[in-house]
Scaffold this active site. Structure first.
Site, PDB file in Angstrom:
ATOM      1  N   SER A  49       0.806  -1.213   0.000  1.00 24.00           N
ATOM      2  CA  SER A  49       0.000   0.000   0.000  1.00 24.00           C
ATOM      3  C   SER A  49       0.849   1.276   0.000  1.00 24.00           C
ATOM      4  CB  SER A  49      -0.931   0.012   1.212  1.00 24.00           C
ATOM      5  OG  SER A  49      -0.186   0.114   2.396  1.00 24.00           O
ATOM      6  N   HIS A  90       1.639   4.150   6.916  1.00 24.02           N
ATOM      7  CA  HIS A  90       1.068   5.028   5.910  1.00 24.02           C
ATOM      8  C   HIS A  90       1.524   6.465   6.116  1.00 24.02           C
ATOM      9  CE1 HIS A  90      -2.530   2.289   4.579  1.00 24.02           C
ATOM     10  NE2 HIS A  90      -1.374   1.914   4.070  1.00 24.02           N
ATOM     11  N   ASP A 115      -7.481   6.442   5.036  1.00 24.54           N
ATOM     12  CA  ASP A 115      -7.520   5.275   5.916  1.00 24.54           C
ATOM     13  C   ASP A 115      -8.748   5.184   6.821  1.00 24.54           C
ATOM     14  OD1 ASP A 115      -5.166   4.536   4.847  1.00 24.54           O
ATOM     15  OD2 ASP A 115      -3.938   4.940   6.604  1.00 24.54           O
TER      16      ASP A 115
END
EC number: 3.4.21.89
Lengths: 172, 245
Positions: A49, A90, A115
């Site tokens: 990701s 992230h 998210d």
């Protein structure tokens, strides 16, 4: 080879050496934890990701102290979500407010949406406390071993068994 | 004291460990009283470090990182100190000591430090290095003896330890051991002609291979009679000659 085990002191030394290998590894990990102020200062990327920044298997080093500046937009952070075991890597894309109560929103570089879906139910944002560290260095690919180990758990048993055997059989 | 256990003769660490063990057994069998203080201190340091990290693991597992990190910091510092002390102890105090002991009357103290030297070139034999410190407790006078011998002097080709030649080397070179085990020391000083006679006897008798001679030598090492001592040394010579080629 195993004759040393007949002597209780020799056996104790061998047991101690094996114990010290484990405990030294553990205390080094804890030492890095204490220095970086992060419960998990080294993590392995498990998903794609964050591509192209990070690939599966990259080893990330985290820093969790705000010495000079606050954690802010653009930083890649690792955070925990309540009820989930696996930390997520992230990037922070939005920040509202200042200090420990600032509301943070994260998103994977390679993901289409942010998210909010990954957070716990009813949670719309992160706070500083959810974050266990910002990425400050990485080594590509070397973490792939741990992915293999977690995907094939029997490998762990084999490795531990081999290590134990080597320590017991060799005196030096 | 002949060992029936075989080791790999190419593993120098094994050669040394087996020799160290045999040396300790031999010295204790001569009536020296072994002192374990050095090793016990090392065990105490090592195990306290290990227990500390086990405790750290337990509280970290039970209460999590955030609430216990002060204690973890202290534990990490303590562990580093303990481990440093252990390393110091092994490197500068023990220095490879394999035996500390004193005579029964407590007048003489002895300390043995062993090391091994791997062959530097092809064709060289690995060496056993032994340093012996003999101290007169009353006067504090120290005597230092250093030995450097080939392992092949007391290991046969199949990797079996042969006690007799090894004990002879020690009795011959360390006066204290020679005094405690006069038979081995005397063998070394015996006239060579006598030894040759015995060796010729063995050589002329068909069927005596080096293995059998070694077996005889090691078997006799257990029942140490006078004849055992002489045959032991002659077998050693024979075997030694064979290996040195």
């Amino acid at each position: 080879m195993l004759s040393g085990l007949a002597n209780p002191r020799q056996a104790a030394v061998q047991l101690m050496n094996f114990g010290l290998i484990l405990s030294t590894a553990f205390m080094m990990w804890k030492g890095i934890s204490v220095i970086t102020d992060s419960p998990s200062p080294i993590v392995v990327v498990l998903s794609g990701s964050m591509e192209p920044a990070f690939q599966r298997g990259d080893l990330l080093f985290l820093w969790n102290r705000n010495v000079l500046a606050e954690t802010s937009v653009g930083e890649i952070v690792v955070y925990n979500v309540k009820g989930k075991d696996i930390p997520i890597v992230h990037r922070i894309v939005r920040k509202f407010g200042k200090g420990p109560e600032a509301k943070l929103l994260t998103k994977g570089d390679n993901n289409v949406s942010d998210d909010t879906e990954l957070y716990a139910s009813g949670q719309d944002y992160l706070v500083r406390n959810d974050i266990i560290g910002s990425v400050f260095a990485y080594i590509p690919f070397v973490g792939y071993v741990t992915i293999l180990l977690s995907e094939h758990p029997w490998l762990k048993t084999v490795m531990l068994g081999l290590m134990g055997l080597v320590v017991v059989l060799q005196r030096e | 004291m002949a060992s029936t256990e075989k080791i790999t003769v190419y593993n120098v660490a094994d050669l040394r460990a087996t020799t160290d063990d045999a040396l300790v057994n031999y010295l204790n069998s001569l009536g020296l009283v072994q002192s374990h203080t050095l090793l016990d201190t090392r065990l105490a340091l090592g195990f306290s470090a290990f227990l500390l990290s086990a405790a750290c693991f337990a509280w970290d597992y039970k209460f999590g990182f955030e609430s216990t990190k002060q204690y973890t910091l202290i534990a990490v510092i303590l562990y580093t100190l303990l481990n440093g002390a252990l390393t110091y102890w092994i490197m500068f105090v023990e220095r490879g000591t394999i035996y500390v002991g004193s005579t029964k009357d407590g007048k003489t103290r002895v300390r043995l430090i062993s090391d091994s030297k791997k062959p530097q070139q092809k064709g060289e034999a690995p060496l056993y290095k032994l340093r012996v410190d003999v101290e007169d407790v009353k006067t504090g006078k120290k005597e230092k003896i250093e030995l450097e011998r080939k392992f092949s002097e007391w290991f046969d080709a199949s990797g079996r330890f042969v006690a007799a030649p090894f004990q002879t080397v020690l009795a011959q070179r360390i006066p204290l051991v020679g005094k405690l085990d006069p038979k081995r020391a005397v063998v070394a000083a015996a006239p060579s002609s006598e030894q040759n006679v015995i060796r010729e006897q063995f050589a002329e008798t068909p069927g005596y291979t080096a293995e059998i001679l070694d077996a005889i030598a090691s078997g006799l090492g257990e029942s140490s009679t006078t004849t055992a001592a002489t045959t032991g040394s002659s077998a050693n010579q024979d075997a030694g000659k064979k290996r040195r080629k």
